[in-house]
Design a protein around this motif. Structure first.
Motif, PDB file in Angstrom:
ATOM      1  N   VAL A 168       0.831  -1.202   0.000  1.00  0.00           N
ATOM      2  CA  VAL A 168       0.000   0.000   0.000  1.00  0.00           C
ATOM      3  C   VAL A 168       0.868   1.256   0.000  1.00  0.00           C
ATOM      4  O   VAL A 168       0.667   2.176  -0.800  1.00  0.00           O
ATOM      5  N   TYR A 203       3.061   1.367  -3.487  1.00  0.00           N
ATOM      6  CA  TYR A 203       2.257   1.533  -4.696  1.00  0.00           C
ATOM      7  C   TYR A 203       1.528   2.878  -4.699  1.00  0.00           C
ATOM      8  O   TYR A 203       1.324   3.469  -5.756  1.00  0.00           O
ATOM      9  N   THR A 204       1.109   3.347  -3.519  1.00  0.00           N
ATOM     10  CA  THR A 204       0.380   4.608  -3.456  1.00  0.00           C
ATOM     11  C   THR A 204       1.272   5.801  -3.761  1.00  0.00           C
ATOM     12  O   THR A 204       0.868   6.726  -4.471  1.00  0.00           O
ATOM     13  N   VAL A 218      -5.908   5.672   2.439  1.00  0.00           N
ATOM     14  CA  VAL A 218      -5.653   4.304   1.964  1.00  0.00           C
ATOM     15  C   VAL A 218      -6.720   3.883   0.951  1.00  0.00           C
ATOM     16  O   VAL A 218      -6.404   3.373  -0.133  1.00  0.00           O
ATOM     17  N   GLY A 225      -6.349   5.834  -2.223  1.00  0.00           N
ATOM     18  CA  GLY A 225      -5.215   5.344  -2.992  1.00  0.00           C
ATOM     19  C   GLY A 225      -5.496   4.035  -3.697  1.00  0.00           C
ATOM     20  O   GLY A 225      -4.894   3.718  -4.732  1.00  0.00           O
ATOM     21  N   SER A 226      -6.432   3.243  -3.131  1.00  0.00           N
ATOM     22  CA  SER A 226      -6.787   1.964  -3.757  1.00  0.00           C
ATOM     23  C   SER A 226      -7.716   2.149  -4.943  1.00  0.00           C
ATOM     24  O   SER A 226      -7.847   1.241  -5.778  1.00  0.00           O
ATOM     25  N   THR A 247     -12.668   6.591  -8.898  1.00  0.00           N
ATOM     26  CA  THR A 247     -11.787   6.445  -7.731  1.00  0.00           C
ATOM     27  C   THR A 247     -12.581   6.555  -6.442  1.00  0.00           C
ATOM     28  O   THR A 247     -12.427   5.747  -5.519  1.00  0.00           O
ATOM     29  N   PHE A 303      -4.612  -3.659   0.165  1.00  0.00           N
ATOM     30  CA  PHE A 303      -5.344  -2.444   0.530  1.00  0.00           C
ATOM     31  C   PHE A 303      -6.486  -2.761   1.493  1.00  0.00           C
ATOM     32  O   PHE A 303      -6.727  -2.014   2.453  1.00  0.00           O
ATOM     33  N   LEU A 312      -5.037  13.130  -3.138  1.00  0.00           N
ATOM     34  CA  LEU A 312      -4.290  12.049  -2.504  1.00  0.00           C
ATOM     35  C   LEU A 312      -3.114  12.576  -1.695  1.00  0.00           C
ATOM     36  O   LEU A 312      -2.939  12.216  -0.525  1.00  0.00           O
TER      37      LEU A 312
END
Length: 478
Positions: A18, A21-22, A97, A100-101, A118, A287, A352
């Motif tokens: 997480v 990748y974020t 979180v 971001g997913s 999103t 996530f 974000l």
């Protein structure tokens, strides 16, 4: 919750997949591939914090984490502010979180990319996490173990595949401090801006202590789980980041914004359309388990607050389902508040980064209100008396942990966009100040600390008690 599940809870909260990748694109744009060194720098700093927390939770293994620790180390007012700041930051972190997913889940479900998809996907993930958490601690423990296993094995498999088949760069890029980053303030300024990837990565170990009353032998097991979270989670994060960095074919395209989502680009190049879907399933498990752990931590903190009658609606939020070991109404708050933040992100062009920056600063502020309380307590005579102690190194480690935290917070809040209006340039610091101000105003006007009769400040021995043993920790609900 077994000791293994407790460690898995901390790991999935820290979640290397997480975190990396974020913020991989953000870190690469800010500081180039040398940004990976922040994962080592911050890892050492947060290990110092984990050692201090380990001493505190070993003596006071109480549900709620930083709030009851601050109460025992300093007093009710300090604890109330610590809990308030940390709770707001936790709820914002949950929003960060799941937000971001969103792009990853949208790809998996075949949605068109964009803000609407999103937000929709973020709300879907929140709803699933809430449903699993409401099933009870055993479900949470199982989900944490499954999430930990899937994330660790998936991260290793994807990382090794990228290193073996998609390596486009040499290790020398990790020391490149000039050509790849177009930053007018010189590389030091760029490198400091890239610190967010490391600072965001290394919290979650404290979640092991948030559920202290649901773990057997917590005084010994939780300090160990905290340290293991740093060791294993940090090593996995560095490996994931290294594999991605060496798989980027053209850094310039990422830095100038041509390739705004380098992680997805790398996955498509390495695994194709079908293989990417499989990888995204593992990513989404990461996530989801991270969101589960965060919601569990936030709900236990609110429950601990309410148990001490420190918050409006205390009777409701301290409701606890004995069969499931879950505070249901506190859990609902831990889902609804992040949902509101996610919906509000529609008005932000850099949602974000703003959400994560504010959440991370708040988490660090809550952390270091505890390290400051611990340092003050030591200077006033506190000698940690749990099974885990640092002995004569305690004072030095405590001071170093607090110094690290102050420097990290200054770096996070530092304005770096002189072309923007002042309120946008200082957004992170202003948001934190508003959050602290609202909590402080409520504390002064409502005086919630005066409604509680919970034990406070007893870590510091009274003058006539210096030769007596420390009082026992609060009773655990098991």
């Amino acid at each position: 919750m077994s000791p293994a599940a407790n460690f898995a809870l901390g790991f999935t909260y820290l979640s290397p997949v997480v975190g990396i990748y974020t913020l991989f694109a953000v870190g690469l744009v800010s500081g180039g591939p040398a940004m990976i060194w922040w994962l080592a720098i911050v890892g050492v700093g947060q290990l110092l914090v984990a050692l201090v927390f380990g001493e505190v939770v070993s003596q006071f293994p109480v549900a709620g984490g930083v709030y009851p620790w601050a109460r025992r180390l300093w007093g009710r007012r300090w604890a109330w502010m610590t809990g308030w700041i940390y709770l707001v930051a936790l709820l914002t972190t949950i929003a960060g979180v799941v937000y971001g997913s969103g792009p990853f889940l949208a790809q998996l479900l075949g949605f068109s990319p964009g803000t609407s998809s999103t937000i929709t996907c973020a709300l879907i993930l929140l709803a699933i996490a809430l449903a699993i958490n409401l099933m009870g601690t055993r479900w949470l423990a199982t989900a944490a173990v499954v999430g930990f296993t899937a994330e660790l094995l998936g991260a290793l498999a994807v990382g090794w595949w990228l290193l073996l088949t998609e390596r486009h760069q040499s290790l020398s890029v990790l020391f490149d401090t000039g050509d790849v980053v177009g930053h007018s303030g010189g590389y030091l300024s760029a490198f400091l801006a890239a610190a967010l990837i490391g600072i965001y990565q290394y919290y979650g170990f404290e979640a092991c202590g948030d559920v202290a009353e649901e773990v057997p032998d917590p005084s010994r097991q939780i300090p160990k789980a905290m340290r293991m979270t740093i060791y294993v989670g940090g090593a996995a994060a560095i490996f994931v980041c290294l594999a991605l960095l060496l798989a980027v074919s053209d850094y310039a395209r990422v830095i100038d914004g041509t390739d705004a989502d380098p992680v997805t680009t790398i996955l498509h190049e390495a695994f194709g359309e079908t293989g990417t879907k499989v990888v995204l399933v593992v990513v989404m498990l990461s996530f989801l388990s991270c969101a589960l752990s965060l919601m569990a931590a936030a709900s236990r903190l609110l429950y601990a607050y309410a148990r001490d009658d420190m918050v409006p609606g205390a009777r409701l939020f301290r409701t606890f389902l004995p069969g499931r070991h879950v505070p249901p109404y506190a859990m609902v708050v831990a889902a609804v508040a992040p949902a509101v933040i996610v919906l509000g992100s529609v008005f932000s062009t850099k949602a974000l980064t703003s959400i994560i920056s504010f959440a991370t600063l708040g988490i660090y502020l809550g952390f270091h209100m505890v390290t400051a309380a611990a340092l003050r307590a030591r200077l006033l005579g506190w000698v940690p008396s749990g099974p885990f102690t640092l002995g004569r190194w305690g004072l030095l480690v405590n001071a170093a942990a607090l110094a690290y935290g102050v420097l990290a917070m200054v770096n996070m809040a530092w304005p770096r966009s002189p072309g923007l209006p002042w309120y946008d340039n200082w957004l992170v610091a202003l948001s934190a100040a508003i959050g602290v101000g609202i909590g402080g105003l409520y504390l002064v006007l409502a005086r919630p600390h005066e409604r509680s009769d919970a034990v406070a400040g007893d870590a510091i021995p009274a003058p006539d008690d210096l030769d007596r043993p420390s009082p026992p920790a609060e009773g655990a609900i098991r």
